[in-house]
Design an enzyme around this catalytic site. Structure first.
Site, PDB file in Angstrom:
ATOM      1  N   THR A 175       0.833  -1.201   0.000  1.00 40.37           N
ATOM      2  CA  THR A 175       0.000   0.000   0.000  1.00 40.37           C
ATOM      3  C   THR A 175       0.867   1.250   0.000  1.00 40.37           C
ATOM      4  O   THR A 175       2.002   1.231   0.465  1.00 40.37           O
ATOM      5  CB  THR A 175      -0.946   0.012   1.224  1.00 40.37           C
ATOM      6  OG1 THR A 175      -1.492   1.319   1.375  1.00 40.37           O
ATOM      7  CG2 THR A 175      -0.210  -0.340   2.483  1.00 40.37           C
ATOM      8  N   ASP A 176       0.304   2.320  -0.541  1.00 39.01           N
ATOM      9  CA  ASP A 176       0.963   3.619  -0.509  1.00 39.01           C
ATOM     10  C   ASP A 176       0.649   4.239   0.858  1.00 39.01           C
ATOM     11  O   ASP A 176      -0.154   3.682   1.604  1.00 39.01           O
ATOM     12  CB  ASP A 176       0.369   4.460  -1.647  1.00 39.01           C
ATOM     13  CG  ASP A 176       1.117   5.761  -1.825  1.00 39.01           C
ATOM     14  OD1 ASP A 176       2.330   5.752  -1.600  1.00 39.01           O
ATOM     15  OD2 ASP A 176       0.491   6.760  -2.172  1.00 39.01           O
ATOM     16  N   LYS A 177       1.252   5.359   1.177  1.00 38.32           N
ATOM     17  CA  LYS A 177       0.920   5.980   2.466  1.00 38.32           C
ATOM     18  C   LYS A 177       0.013   7.200   2.301  1.00 38.32           C
ATOM     19  O   LYS A 177      -1.083   7.258   2.832  1.00 38.32           O
ATOM     20  CB  LYS A 177       2.194   6.397   3.204  1.00 38.32           C
ATOM     21  CG  LYS A 177       1.919   7.135   4.502  1.00 38.32           C
ATOM     22  CD  LYS A 177       3.189   7.635   5.130  1.00 38.32           C
ATOM     23  CE  LYS A 177       3.714   8.885   4.470  1.00 38.32           C
ATOM     24  NZ  LYS A 177       2.945  10.099   4.783  1.00 38.32           N
TER      25      LYS A 177
END
Length: 477
Positions: A175-177
């Site tokens: 996942t991206d942040k």
């Protein structure tokens, strides 16, 4: 390119290239197009990411394996049946309806022999045909269509049928942040003046210091504040960090940006760049012609330029080594709790020094006075921690891959439960994109499962990570 809004200085000798897909923040130039479409960096990246890989979904792969093994077993059984039936027939062990032997050596008519052999072969072929499961793919498609309807009820729109089952068998989620785990709305949550944390707002601070901070915020910014009419809400524009600082100054410190801007003339600006991590402005006061310099930027960078600081009552104090260490601890403390730490510094520039600086086109960057530190945070989305726990409980490993720096990434990952509090850089759970990129393929394969957080990563690093995980047999979402 990494999703980080880092301002990069583009100039004729060191860094002459503009990359397509990035924005020009300020300045003017004439440019020559050297590559378009798939030849640009952006194009190459998109090309790699969206190349249609006709990968089989895990279920299809398993079904194909099953089908081929059933086929092999079917063939073996059919061959066995064929041999056994032929041997039985030709050794005279079979009888017709009336109980007579079917095969009597040379007395048997050749027609009968041919008919019998064809019957035997037909039986064997039937076994082969029946053994290959034709109905499986159809059954699977129906099952997936059913699960797709179930997911629609959960407000999850599935465009490709196979995605239902890929998601169902995912073993790792990357996942991206920014904007995914966090809200992407920066907010000032801490303010230090000198060595005191200011919780109660501007009332307890000396007006002199407040005024200096107003100047530093209002004039040294690329953002802007707009208010349609006195009763309405303020609208802030600019990068997320700028917006956070402006809204804090307007709401908490009662700054009037228009008024401040009218009192001063901007003489020279040094734009923010990612090497120096700071931006500065030289301003002249309209009513008494004094010249001031204001710097704003990453706290450790600004602290290095300062030789004194103001406390809350407006007294200027010397910044000796002990005091500096205290400030460094404050900054580290803020970084550890995932705050981006921004410092403000100011100095009045004497007339003769100003003339020198003017010729060199530089701003004064030594013996400054520290005005204050603010901690900016991109708060976690509500419910993220619970979601991460649910995934981990279900046996799905979660990795966070972000363009942000290591400290912020680590703090947010700890807050969301992706990193356990004990895990640190030494255990290999947190790496930087560049470091990951420079590993040898063997090292990468060894370490990829341990890595929980990858910071400062470009889209290429993200792709590399996913490819490594896939090679190790993970199903990556």
């Amino acid at each position: 390119m990494t999703g980080e809004s880092d301002h990069v200085e583009v100039n004729g000798n060191q860094n002459p290239f503009l990359l397509s897909g990035t924005k020009v923040a300020d300045g003017y130039a004439r440019m020559l197009v050297t590559s378009v479409g798939m030849n640009t960096t952006w194009g190459q990246m998109m090309c790699q990411i969206s190349r249609d890989t006709n990968d089989e979904t895990p279920l299809q792969a398993r079904l194909n394996k099953l089908t081929s093994s059933i086929g092999k077993v079917g063939l073996a059984v059919a061959f066995l049946v064929l041999v056994v039936l032929l041997v039985r027939y030709f050794t005279g062990h079979t009888t017709d309806e009336n109980g007579n032997r079917e095969f009597n050596g040379s007395k048997t008519k050749s027609d009968d022999i041919i008919n019998a052999v064809v019957g035997i072969v037909a039986a064997a072929v039937t076994i082969v045909v029946v053994a290959i499961p034709e109905g499986l793919p159809l059954a699977v498609t129906l099952t997936l269509a059913y699960s797709m309807k179930r997911m629609m009820a959960d407000q999850a729109m599935v465009r490709k049928l196979s995605a239902c089952e890929t998601m169902g068998s995912a073993t790792t989620i990357c996942t991206d942040k920014t904007g995914t785990l966090t809200l992407n709305r920066m907010k000032v949550t801490k303010f230090w003046l000198g060595q005191e944390s200011m919780e109660e707002g501007a009332s307890s601070i000396s007006p002199f210091v407040v005024d200096l901070i107003h100047q530093g915020v209002a004039l040294n910014t690329t953002g802007s504040v707009y208010r349609a009419s006195p009763g309405t809400e303020y609208e802030f524009s600019g990068s997320p960090t700028e917006k956070a600082i402006l809204s804090w100054a307007v709401v908490e410190l009662k700054m009037d940006m228009e008024k401040t801007k009218k009192c001063y003339a901007v003489l020279q600006v040094e734009a923010f760049n990612s090497q120096k991590k700071r931006s500065g402005v030289l301003i002249g006061r309209n009513d008494d012609d004094t010249v001031h310099v204001h710097w704003k930027g990453a706290a450790e960078m600004i602290l290095a330029l300062c030789s004194s600081y103001y406390d809350a009552s407006g007294v200027e104090k010397d910044l000796d080594d002990d005091e500096r260490t205290k400030f460094e601890q404050i900054i580290q403390g803020m970084a550890a709790s995932s705050l981006r730490c921004i410092a403000f510094a100011h100095k009045q520039v004497p007339e003769e020094e100003y003339q020198n600086l003017k010729e060199q086109k530089k701003l004064k960057e030594d013996n400054l006075t520290l005005l204050g530190l603010v901690g900016i945070k991109d708060p976690c989305r509500p419910g993220v921690k619970k979601a991460v726990e649910d995934c981990q409980y279900a046996g799905v490993n979660i990795k966070m891959i972000t363009g942000d720096n290591v400290f912020t990434a680590r703090a947010i990952a700890t807050e969301c439960g992706i990193l356990k509090p004990g895990q640190d850089l030494s255990s290999g759970a947190v790496v930087e994109g560049e470091e990951f990129r420079n590993y040898t393929p063997q090292e990468r394969m060894e370490k990829v499962e341990k890595i929980q957080v990858m910071a400062r990563s470009s889209p290429f690093d993200k792709l590399l990570m996913v490819q490594c995980l896939k090679q190790k047999g993970h199903v990556v979402a």
